[in-house]
Design a protein around this motif. Structure first.
Motif, short mmCIF file in Angstrom:
data_model
loop_
_atom_site.label_atom_id
_atom_site.label_comp_id
_atom_site.label_asym_id
_atom_site.label_seq_id
_atom_site.Cartn_x
_atom_site.Cartn_y
_atom_site.Cartn_z
N LYS A 9 0.85 -1.19 0.00
CA LYS A 9 0.00 0.00 0.00
C LYS A 9 0.88 1.24 0.00
O LYS A 9 1.87 1.32 0.72
CB LYS A 9 -0.89 0.01 1.25
N GLN A 10 0.54 2.18 -0.85
CA GLN A 10 1.29 3.43 -0.92
C GLN A 10 1.01 4.27 0.32
O GLN A 10 -0.11 4.34 0.80
CB GLN A 10 0.88 4.22 -2.17
N LEU A 11 2.05 4.91 0.84
CA LEU A 11 1.89 5.76 2.01
C LEU A 11 1.19 7.06 1.66
O LEU A 11 0.45 7.60 2.47
CB LEU A 11 3.26 6.06 2.63
N LEU A 12 1.45 7.58 0.47
CA LEU A 12 0.85 8.83 0.03
C LEU A 12 0.08 8.61 -1.26
O LEU A 12 0.47 7.78 -2.09
CB LEU A 12 1.92 9.89 -0.22
N THR A 13 -0.97 9.39 -1.43
CA THR A 13 -1.68 9.35 -2.71
C THR A 13 -0.84 10.06 -3.76
O THR A 13 0.13 10.78 -3.43
CB THR A 13 -3.05 10.05 -2.61
#
Length: 56
Positions: A9-13
Motif C-alpha cells: 500500500k502506498q503511504l501517500l496518494t
C-alpha cells in the motif's frame, strides 16, 4: 498468489506526493495551488492529512 503480484500500500496518494514534491522545492501554498489547479485550502488539506497519518 505469486510473490511478484504483491504490491504494498502506498503511504501517500499521487496528489499528496505532487504537493510534497512542490513543498520541498520551497513553493508556497498559493504557488502549489496554481500549479496543480486546486484551491489553497485543498493544498493545506493534503498537507494536514499526511501529517495526521504520520502521527498514527
Amino acid at each position: 498468489m505469486k510473490d511478484n503480484d504483491y504490491k504494498p500500500k502506498q503511504l501517500l496518494t499521487k496528489r499528496e506526493r505532487e504537493v510534497f514534491e512542490l513543498l520541498v522545492q520551497d513553493k508556497t501554498t498559493k504557488e502549489i495551488a496554481e500549479e496543480l489547479f486546486i484551491s489553497q485550502k485543498t493544498v493545506r488539506n493534503h498537507i494536514s492529512n499526511v501529517m495526521h497519518n504520520d502521527c498514527k
